[in-house]
Design a protein around this motif. Structure first.
Motif, mmCIF file in Angstrom:
data_model
loop_
_atom_site.group_PDB
_atom_site.id
_atom_site.type_symbol
_atom_site.label_atom_id
_atom_site.label_comp_id
_atom_site.label_asym_id
_atom_site.label_seq_id
_atom_site.Cartn_x
_atom_site.Cartn_y
_atom_site.Cartn_z
ATOM 1 N N UNK A 1 -9.464 16.885 1.990
ATOM 2 C CA UNK A 1 -9.641 17.742 3.150
ATOM 3 C C UNK A 1 -9.845 19.146 2.585
ATOM 4 N N UNK A 2 -11.088 19.577 2.540
ATOM 5 C CA UNK A 2 -11.391 20.841 1.873
ATOM 6 C C UNK A 2 -10.726 22.029 2.551
ATOM 7 N N UNK A 3 -10.791 22.162 3.882
ATOM 8 C CA UNK A 3 -10.129 23.327 4.499
ATOM 9 C C UNK A 3 -8.626 23.375 4.228
ATOM 10 N N UNK A 4 -8.014 22.202 4.043
ATOM 11 C CA UNK A 4 -6.572 22.150 3.799
ATOM 12 C C UNK A 4 -6.236 22.137 2.309
ATOM 13 N N UNK A 5 -7.260 22.174 1.456
ATOM 14 C CA UNK A 5 -7.039 22.119 -0.006
ATOM 15 C C UNK A 5 -6.143 20.944 -0.393
ATOM 16 N N UNK A 6 -6.414 19.816 0.198
ATOM 17 C CA UNK A 6 -5.567 18.636 0.006
ATOM 18 C C UNK A 6 -6.402 17.450 -0.450
ATOM 19 N N UNK A 7 -5.849 16.691 -1.379
ATOM 20 C CA UNK A 7 -6.485 15.470 -1.846
ATOM 21 C C UNK A 7 -5.537 14.302 -1.586
ATOM 22 N N UNK A 8 -6.113 13.171 -1.256
ATOM 23 C CA UNK A 8 -5.339 11.977 -0.946
ATOM 24 C C UNK A 8 -5.751 10.835 -1.872
ATOM 25 N N UNK A 9 -4.824 9.912 -2.055
ATOM 26 C CA UNK A 9 -5.132 8.687 -2.778
ATOM 27 C C UNK A 9 -4.540 7.531 -1.989
ATOM 28 N N UNK A 10 -5.398 6.764 -1.352
ATOM 29 C CA UNK A 10 -4.971 5.570 -0.637
ATOM 30 C C UNK A 10 -4.979 4.413 -1.616
ATOM 31 N N UNK A 11 -3.822 3.809 -1.832
ATOM 32 C CA UNK A 11 -3.689 2.726 -2.800
ATOM 33 C C UNK A 11 -3.340 1.447 -2.068
ATOM 34 N N UNK A 12 -4.137 0.433 -2.276
ATOM 35 C CA UNK A 12 -3.923 -0.857 -1.626
ATOM 36 C C UNK A 12 -3.888 -1.949 -2.686
ATOM 37 N N UNK A 13 -3.420 -3.114 -2.276
ATOM 38 C CA UNK A 13 -3.324 -4.268 -3.184
ATOM 39 C C UNK A 13 -2.666 -3.853 -4.505
ATOM 40 N N UNK A 14 -1.573 -3.151 -4.392
ATOM 41 C CA UNK A 14 -0.910 -2.613 -5.578
ATOM 42 C C UNK A 14 -0.374 -3.728 -6.473
ATOM 43 N N UNK B 1 0.833 -1.200 0.000
ATOM 44 C CA UNK B 1 0.000 0.000 0.000
ATOM 45 C C UNK B 1 0.868 1.251 0.000
ATOM 46 N N UNK B 2 0.302 2.299 -0.544
ATOM 47 C CA UNK B 2 0.913 3.627 -0.496
ATOM 48 C C UNK B 2 -0.198 4.655 -0.372
ATOM 49 N N UNK B 3 0.138 5.796 0.222
ATOM 50 C CA UNK B 3 -0.816 6.892 0.314
ATOM 51 C C UNK B 3 -0.179 8.146 -0.296
ATOM 52 N N UNK B 4 -0.828 8.653 -1.319
ATOM 53 C CA UNK B 4 -0.365 9.879 -1.955
ATOM 54 C C UNK B 4 -1.138 11.071 -1.398
ATOM 55 N N UNK B 5 -0.437 12.185 -1.298
ATOM 56 C CA UNK B 5 -1.063 13.429 -0.870
ATOM 57 C C UNK B 5 -0.754 14.517 -1.882
ATOM 58 N N UNK B 6 -1.658 15.457 -2.023
ATOM 59 C CA UNK B 6 -1.444 16.599 -2.910
ATOM 60 C C UNK B 6 -2.057 17.822 -2.242
ATOM 61 N N UNK B 7 -1.209 18.788 -1.944
ATOM 62 C CA UNK B 7 -1.659 20.006 -1.289
ATOM 63 C C UNK B 7 -1.600 21.181 -2.258
ATOM 64 N N UNK B 8 -2.711 21.884 -2.350
ATOM 65 C CA UNK B 8 -2.779 23.074 -3.198
ATOM 66 C C UNK B 8 -2.592 24.312 -2.336
ATOM 67 N N UNK B 9 -1.834 25.267 -2.859
ATOM 68 C CA UNK B 9 -1.602 26.504 -2.121
ATOM 69 C C UNK B 9 -1.511 27.667 -3.093
ATOM 70 N N UNK B 10 -1.616 28.875 -2.538
ATOM 71 C CA UNK B 10 -1.512 30.064 -3.374
ATOM 72 C C UNK B 10 -2.813 30.849 -3.382
ATOM 73 N N UNK B 11 -3.077 31.493 -4.499
ATOM 74 C CA UNK B 11 -4.237 32.378 -4.628
ATOM 75 C C UNK B 11 -5.488 31.569 -4.955
ATOM 76 N N UNK B 12 -6.003 30.882 -3.942
ATOM 77 C CA UNK B 12 -7.146 29.997 -4.128
ATOM 78 C C UNK B 12 -8.382 30.605 -3.496
ATOM 79 N N UNK B 13 -9.409 30.805 -4.318
ATOM 80 C CA UNK B 13 -10.698 31.221 -3.767
ATOM 81 C C UNK B 13 -11.544 29.990 -3.467
ATOM 82 N N UNK B 14 -11.586 29.080 -4.444
ATOM 83 C CA UNK B 14 -12.367 27.857 -4.261
ATOM 84 C C UNK B 14 -11.825 26.791 -5.199
ATOM 85 N N UNK B 15 -11.926 25.539 -4.784
ATOM 86 C CA UNK B 15 -11.562 24.393 -5.626
ATOM 87 C C UNK B 15 -12.799 23.552 -5.845
#
Length: 121
Positions: free
Chosen positions: A72-85, A17-31
């Motif tokens: 995680x909307x307040x953190x502007x972050x998306x995750x991908x939990x990958x199992x049984x790779x 398994x692996x868990x990917x994270x992606x955090x958005x930052x900068x001039x963000x009004x809404x995603x």
């Protein structure tokens, strides 16, 4: 200016398994939507999973039941939990976000630089 930064890639054995994270930052009004794409050598980029602002998810058939996307909307972050790779999951995984930088409901596409996931057999 908006930046997307991925983390969590690496080398894992088949079945792991692996868990990917992606955090958005900068001039963000809404995603609105966020997503993970992947591109394997010699292949076209493909959508792995997506998630809207109301939590609606969509998965490629090849990862259904094995991968889970969340955000995680307040953190502007998306995750991908990958199992049984599987070895065929080996690819560069990139995150995507549709970002409004002003209160005008115009969303622009932004991409991360990608993170390598390698699954050994």
């Amino acid at each position: 200016q908006v930046q997307l930064v991925e983390s969590g890639g690496g080398l894992v054995q088949a079945g792991g398994s692996l868990r990917l994270s992606c955090a958005a930052s900068g001039s963000i009004f809404r995603i609105n939507a966020m997503a993970w794409y992947r591109q394997a050598p010699g292949k076209q980029r493909e959508l792995v999973a997506s998630i809207t602002s109301d939590g609606t998810t969509n998965y490629a058939d090849s990862v259904k039941g094995r991968f889970t996307i969340s955000r995680d909307i307040p953190k502007n972050t998306v995750y991908l939990q990958m199992s049984s790779l599987k070895p065929e999951d080996t690819a560069v995984y990139s995150c995507y976000a549709g970002v409004a930088i002003r209160f005008d409901n115009i969303y622009y596409p932004y991409w991360g630089q990608g993170t390598q996931v390698t699954v050994s057999s």
